[in-house]
Write a protein that holds these residues in place. Structure first.
Motif, PDB file in Angstrom:
ATOM      1  N   TRP A  80      -7.379  -1.431   7.534  1.00 53.31           N
ATOM      2  CA  TRP A  80      -6.070  -0.865   7.203  1.00 53.31           C
ATOM      3  C   TRP A  80      -4.966  -1.846   7.548  1.00 53.31           C
ATOM      4  CZ3 TRP A  80      -2.198   0.490  10.775  1.00 53.31           C
ATOM      5  CH2 TRP A  80      -1.086   1.103  10.223  1.00 53.31           C
ATOM      6  N   ARG A  93      -1.253  -7.461   3.786  1.00 53.90           N
ATOM      7  CA  ARG A  93      -1.309  -8.047   2.447  1.00 53.90           C
ATOM      8  C   ARG A  93      -0.292  -7.376   1.530  1.00 53.90           C
ATOM      9  NH1 ARG A  93      -6.694  -7.329  -0.560  1.00 53.90           N
ATOM     10  NH2 ARG A  93      -7.401  -7.684   1.555  1.00 53.90           N
ATOM     11  N   SER A  94      -0.147  -6.068   1.643  1.00 51.95           N
ATOM     12  CA  SER A  94       0.823  -5.333   0.837  1.00 51.95           C
ATOM     13  C   SER A  94       2.248  -5.731   1.200  1.00 51.95           C
ATOM     14  CB  SER A  94       0.628  -3.835   1.031  1.00 51.95           C
ATOM     15  OG  SER A  94       1.616  -3.116   0.374  1.00 51.95           O
ATOM     16  N   ASN A  95       2.526  -5.873   2.502  1.00 50.59           N
ATOM     17  CA  ASN A  95       3.861  -6.278   2.934  1.00 50.59           C
ATOM     18  C   ASN A  95       4.188  -7.679   2.459  1.00 50.59           C
ATOM     19  OD1 ASN A  95       4.329  -3.863   4.173  1.00 50.59           O
ATOM     20  ND2 ASN A  95       3.748  -4.572   6.206  1.00 50.59           N
ATOM     21  N   TRP A 128      -4.976  -4.702   4.969  1.00 51.72           N
ATOM     22  CA  TRP A 128      -4.421  -4.286   3.685  1.00 51.72           C
ATOM     23  C   TRP A 128      -2.916  -4.076   3.769  1.00 51.72           C
ATOM     24  CZ3 TRP A 128      -8.889  -0.404   3.112  1.00 51.72           C
ATOM     25  CH2 TRP A 128      -9.970  -1.028   2.515  1.00 51.72           C
ATOM     26  N   ARG A 129      -2.435  -3.549   4.875  1.00 52.93           N
ATOM     27  CA  ARG A 129      -1.003  -3.326   5.049  1.00 52.93           C
ATOM     28  C   ARG A 129      -0.262  -4.659   5.100  1.00 52.93           C
ATOM     29  NH1 ARG A 129       1.487  -0.891  10.396  1.00 52.93           N
ATOM     30  NH2 ARG A 129       0.762  -2.908  11.003  1.00 52.93           N
ATOM     31  N   MET A 186       0.838  -1.170   0.000  1.00 53.62           N
ATOM     32  CA  MET A 186       0.000   0.000   0.000  1.00 53.62           C
ATOM     33  C   MET A 186       0.885   1.237   0.000  1.00 53.62           C
ATOM     34  SD  MET A 186      -2.863   1.262   2.753  1.00 53.62           S
ATOM     35  CE  MET A 186      -3.778  -0.228   2.632  1.00 53.62           C
ATOM     36  N   ASN A 187       0.492   2.182  -0.747  1.00 54.38           N
ATOM     37  CA  ASN A 187       1.241   3.426  -0.856  1.00 54.38           C
ATOM     38  C   ASN A 187       1.253   4.142   0.496  1.00 54.38           C
ATOM     39  OD1 ASN A 187       2.449   5.720  -1.738  1.00 54.38           O
ATOM     40  ND2 ASN A 187       0.961   6.149  -3.356  1.00 54.38           N
ATOM     41  N   LYS A 216       2.990  -9.122  -0.214  1.00 57.13           N
ATOM     42  CA  LYS A 216       3.187  -9.055  -1.659  1.00 57.13           C
ATOM     43  C   LYS A 216       4.575  -8.497  -1.983  1.00 57.13           C
ATOM     44  CE  LYS A 216      -0.280  -7.729  -4.179  1.00 57.13           C
ATOM     45  NZ  LYS A 216      -1.283  -6.879  -4.851  1.00 57.13           N
ATOM     46  N   ASN A 217       5.026  -7.492  -1.221  1.00 62.14           N
ATOM     47  CA  ASN A 217       6.356  -6.915  -1.444  1.00 62.14           C
ATOM     48  C   ASN A 217       7.448  -7.910  -1.110  1.00 62.14           C
ATOM     49  OD1 ASN A 217       5.315  -4.513  -2.314  1.00 62.14           O
ATOM     50  ND2 ASN A 217       5.458  -3.523  -0.296  1.00 62.14           N
ATOM     51  N   TYR A 233      -1.635   6.699   0.953  1.00 63.15           N
ATOM     52  CA  TYR A 233      -2.924   6.088   1.248  1.00 63.15           C
ATOM     53  C   TYR A 233      -2.948   5.547   2.675  1.00 63.15           C
ATOM     54  CZ  TYR A 233      -3.985   6.376  -3.702  1.00 63.15           C
ATOM     55  OH  TYR A 233      -4.228   6.825  -4.963  1.00 63.15           O
ATOM     56  N   SER A 234      -1.835   5.011   3.103  1.00 68.33           N
ATOM     57  CA  SER A 234      -1.753   4.495   4.460  1.00 68.33           C
ATOM     58  C   SER A 234      -1.965   5.611   5.480  1.00 68.33           C
ATOM     59  CB  SER A 234      -0.397   3.829   4.672  1.00 68.33           C
ATOM     60  OG  SER A 234      -0.307   3.278   5.949  1.00 68.33           O
TER      61      SER A 234
END
Length: 74
Positions: free
Chosen positions: A58, A64-66, A61-62, A1-2, A68-69, A5-6
């Motif tokens: 939040w 999930r983003s971590n 999503w964070r 997540m950008n 994915k990274n 946006y976070s």
């Protein structure tokens, strides 16, 4: 997540939380009695539900983003 946006999601969580507390004060402080004193923890918790839900989303999503990274870096 950008990061922007976070930060916006966290700001929205804080604003919803403050809004819940403000709504409680505006609605119940003028006519505060023992009945409202007993029920106030439940009422405040109900007004905090939107902020808690947004914070929970939040975090999800964070994470999930971590994840994915981490997969992209490997």
């Amino acid at each position: 997540m950008n990061r922007i946006y976070s930060a916006l999601w966290l700001t929205a969580c804080v604003l919803l939380s403050l809004g819940g507390i403000a709504a409680f004060i505006i609605l119940f402080a003028p006519d505060f009695n023992i009945y409202w004193f007993i029920l106030s923890p439940i009422i405040i918790a109900m007004y905090q539900i939107p902020a808690v839900y947004l914070y929970w989303r939040w975090k999800k999503w964070r994470e999930r983003s971590n994840n994915k990274n981490e997969r992209n870096e490997s």
